[in-house]
Design a protein around this motif. Sequence first.
Motif, PDB file in Angstrom:
ATOM      1  N   SER A 243       0.835  -1.205   0.000  1.00  0.00           N
ATOM      2  CA  SER A 243       0.000   0.000   0.000  1.00  0.00           C
ATOM      3  C   SER A 243       0.870   1.256   0.000  1.00  0.00           C
ATOM      4  CB  SER A 243      -0.955  -0.001   1.197  1.00  0.00           C
ATOM      5  OG  SER A 243      -0.233   0.068   2.406  1.00  0.00           O
ATOM      6  N   CYS A 244       2.020   1.223   0.680  1.00  0.00           N
ATOM      7  CA  CYS A 244       2.935   2.373   0.658  1.00  0.00           C
ATOM      8  C   CYS A 244       3.498   2.582  -0.737  1.00  0.00           C
ATOM      9  CB  CYS A 244       4.064   2.178   1.663  1.00  0.00           C
ATOM     10  SG  CYS A 244       3.525   2.357   3.370  1.00  0.00           S
TER      11      CYS A 244
ATOM     12  N   LEU B  51       0.756   4.124  -2.883  1.00  0.00           N
ATOM     13  CA  LEU B  51       0.554   5.522  -2.539  1.00  0.00           C
ATOM     14  C   LEU B  51       1.682   6.379  -3.101  1.00  0.00           C
ATOM     15  CD1 LEU B  51      -1.055   7.672  -0.976  1.00  0.00           C
ATOM     16  CD2 LEU B  51       0.400   7.162   0.985  1.00  0.00           C
TER      17      LEU B  51
END
Length: 129
Positions: A14-15, A18
């Motif tokens: 998810s990082c 993003l």
Amino acid sequence: MPVVEDRAKAHVQSCHLLAAAVEGAPPPLEGPTPLAFGNVTLVATALAFACRFAGLRHLPAATVGLLGLLNPLAGAAGHRAGRGRLRGAPGGGAGAGGGRVLLGRPRPPRPLAARAAAGRPGLPRRRVP
């Protein structure tokens, strides 16, 4: 521990998503860039670790503990060397780290005469037969 590993992988993914959404795709690697990355990640890191741990072997434990507090200061100095400005939290953190190191330094032992004046002359002498 598979649940923890799955959560960690999901967090990292998810990082990455993003970062890709906010900053866009990274530039392509051209010319000697992959070789430079390999040098920094493998050769320079191995040399730095070898030097660090060879030196730590000769220091007292209290000093080794304080050296861990210098890591954020090294990052702040690198940021500053890159012409960055340390404002707000990073600047305060660098100042706090420096203060912790200064306050945590072991004091040098006082001379025997000063200990005797304070009422603590030191260890009793052993009699040699």
